[in-house]
Scaffold this motif. Sequence first.
Motif, short mmCIF file in Angstrom:
data_model
loop_
_atom_site.label_atom_id
_atom_site.label_comp_id
_atom_site.label_asym_id
_atom_site.label_seq_id
_atom_site.Cartn_x
_atom_site.Cartn_y
_atom_site.Cartn_z
N ALA A 147 19.91 19.42 -19.78
CA ALA A 147 20.03 19.63 -18.33
C ALA A 147 18.84 19.09 -17.53
O ALA A 147 19.03 18.47 -16.51
CB ALA A 147 20.24 21.10 -18.02
N GLY A 148 17.64 19.32 -17.95
CA GLY A 148 16.49 18.84 -17.20
C GLY A 148 15.93 17.54 -17.73
O GLY A 148 14.88 17.09 -17.28
N GLY A 149 16.65 16.95 -18.67
CA GLY A 149 16.13 15.78 -19.37
C GLY A 149 16.52 14.45 -18.76
O GLY A 149 17.25 14.38 -17.78
N SER A 150 16.01 13.42 -19.39
CA SER A 150 16.28 12.05 -18.93
C SER A 150 16.51 11.16 -20.13
O SER A 150 16.35 11.57 -21.28
CB SER A 150 15.10 11.54 -18.11
OG SER A 150 13.95 11.50 -18.92
N ALA A 151 16.87 9.93 -19.86
CA ALA A 151 17.16 8.97 -20.92
C ALA A 151 15.97 8.78 -21.87
O ALA A 151 16.16 8.60 -23.07
CB ALA A 151 17.58 7.64 -20.32
N THR A 152 14.76 8.85 -21.34
CA THR A 152 13.59 8.60 -22.19
C THR A 152 13.40 9.64 -23.28
O THR A 152 12.68 9.40 -24.24
CB THR A 152 12.29 8.50 -21.36
OG1 THR A 152 12.14 9.69 -20.59
CG2 THR A 152 12.33 7.28 -20.45
N PHE A 153 14.07 10.77 -23.18
CA PHE A 153 14.06 11.77 -24.26
C PHE A 153 14.52 11.13 -25.57
O PHE A 153 14.07 11.51 -26.65
CB PHE A 153 14.98 12.94 -23.87
CG PHE A 153 15.08 14.03 -24.89
CD1 PHE A 153 14.05 14.96 -25.03
CD2 PHE A 153 16.20 14.16 -25.69
CE1 PHE A 153 14.15 16.00 -25.95
CE2 PHE A 153 16.31 15.18 -26.61
CZ PHE A 153 15.27 16.10 -26.75
N TYR A 154 15.39 10.12 -25.47
CA TYR A 154 15.96 9.46 -26.65
C TYR A 154 15.24 8.18 -27.04
O TYR A 154 15.69 7.46 -27.92
CB TYR A 154 17.46 9.20 -26.42
CG TYR A 154 18.24 10.48 -26.40
CD1 TYR A 154 18.46 11.20 -27.57
CD2 TYR A 154 18.73 11.00 -25.21
CE1 TYR A 154 19.16 12.40 -27.55
CE2 TYR A 154 19.43 12.20 -25.18
CZ TYR A 154 19.63 12.88 -26.37
OH TYR A 154 20.32 14.07 -26.35
N PHE A 155 14.11 7.88 -26.41
CA PHE A 155 13.35 6.69 -26.78
C PHE A 155 12.98 6.68 -28.27
O PHE A 155 13.20 5.68 -28.95
CB PHE A 155 12.09 6.55 -25.90
CG PHE A 155 11.32 5.29 -26.15
CD1 PHE A 155 11.62 4.14 -25.45
CD2 PHE A 155 10.31 5.24 -27.11
CE1 PHE A 155 10.92 2.96 -25.67
CE2 PHE A 155 9.61 4.08 -27.35
CZ PHE A 155 9.91 2.93 -26.63
N PRO A 156 12.46 7.78 -28.83
CA PRO A 156 12.13 7.77 -30.27
C PRO A 156 13.36 7.58 -31.16
O PRO A 156 13.28 6.93 -32.20
CB PRO A 156 11.48 9.14 -30.51
CG PRO A 156 11.05 9.62 -29.18
CD PRO A 156 12.01 9.02 -28.18
N VAL A 157 14.48 8.13 -30.75
CA VAL A 157 15.72 7.95 -31.51
C VAL A 157 16.11 6.48 -31.50
O VAL A 157 16.47 5.91 -32.54
CB VAL A 157 16.86 8.83 -30.93
CG1 VAL A 157 18.19 8.51 -31.59
CG2 VAL A 157 16.51 10.30 -31.05
N SER A 158 16.04 5.88 -30.34
CA SER A 158 16.36 4.46 -30.21
C SER A 158 15.46 3.60 -31.09
O SER A 158 15.93 2.69 -31.77
CB SER A 158 16.23 4.04 -28.74
OG SER A 158 16.46 2.68 -28.58
N ALA A 159 14.17 3.90 -31.09
CA ALA A 159 13.22 3.14 -31.91
C ALA A 159 13.53 3.29 -33.40
O ALA A 159 13.52 2.33 -34.15
CB ALA A 159 11.79 3.58 -31.61
N ALA A 160 13.84 4.52 -33.81
CA ALA A 160 14.10 4.78 -35.22
C ALA A 160 15.39 4.15 -35.71
O ALA A 160 15.49 3.75 -36.88
CB ALA A 160 14.13 6.29 -35.46
N LEU A 161 16.39 4.04 -34.85
CA LEU A 161 17.71 3.54 -35.26
C LEU A 161 17.98 2.09 -34.86
O LEU A 161 19.06 1.58 -35.13
CB LEU A 161 18.80 4.43 -34.67
CG LEU A 161 18.79 5.89 -35.11
CD1 LEU A 161 19.90 6.65 -34.39
CD2 LEU A 161 18.95 6.01 -36.61
N ALA A 162 17.02 1.44 -34.24
CA ALA A 162 17.25 0.11 -33.64
C ALA A 162 17.82 -0.91 -34.61
O ALA A 162 18.60 -1.77 -34.20
CB ALA A 162 15.96 -0.41 -33.03
N SER A 163 17.48 -0.84 -35.87
CA SER A 163 17.98 -1.86 -36.80
C SER A 163 19.41 -1.58 -37.25
O SER A 163 20.08 -2.48 -37.75
CB SER A 163 17.06 -1.94 -38.02
OG SER A 163 17.05 -0.71 -38.71
N ASP A 164 19.90 -0.35 -37.03
CA ASP A 164 21.23 0.02 -37.53
C ASP A 164 22.24 0.38 -36.46
O ASP A 164 23.43 0.46 -36.73
CB ASP A 164 21.11 1.23 -38.47
CG ASP A 164 20.21 0.96 -39.66
OD1 ASP A 164 20.36 -0.12 -40.27
OD2 ASP A 164 19.37 1.81 -39.96
N CYS A 165 21.75 0.64 -35.25
CA CYS A 165 22.62 1.24 -34.25
C CYS A 165 22.19 0.80 -32.85
O CYS A 165 21.00 0.73 -32.56
CB CYS A 165 22.49 2.76 -34.40
SG CYS A 165 23.57 3.72 -33.38
#
Length: 110
Positions: free
Chosen positions: A30-48
């Motif tokens: 609810a109080g979050g933003s897209a950047t909350f998922y920056f680490p997820v994006s970095a970790a999965l970038a090669s597969d997803c």
Amino acid sequence: MTVADGSDLWLRRFHPAPDAPVRLVCFPHAGGSATFYFPVSAALASDCDVVALQYPGRQDRRNEPNVDDIGVLADRIAPLVEPLFDRPVVFFGHSMGAILAFEVARRLEG
């Protein structure tokens, strides 16, 4: 770049993976933003290909009014994520984002 449908305001790719076999669409809390998922994006970038939603009223969209109705928010998001289904798509939401992901999925069921 400005997209006529406004998806450039809503959909954020921090580590684009255009050739990835699957796409992950992330819905912040609810109080979050897209950047909350920056680490997820970095970790999965090669597969997803990770796409994170940026809600109105958050970070660079802070001057826009918040949407305080889950149904209205889902109605606005559904047509923006529909074009992402050119490959398998997984929705992931944290807290309120999980409810929103469910509501968007319901709208896309057909």
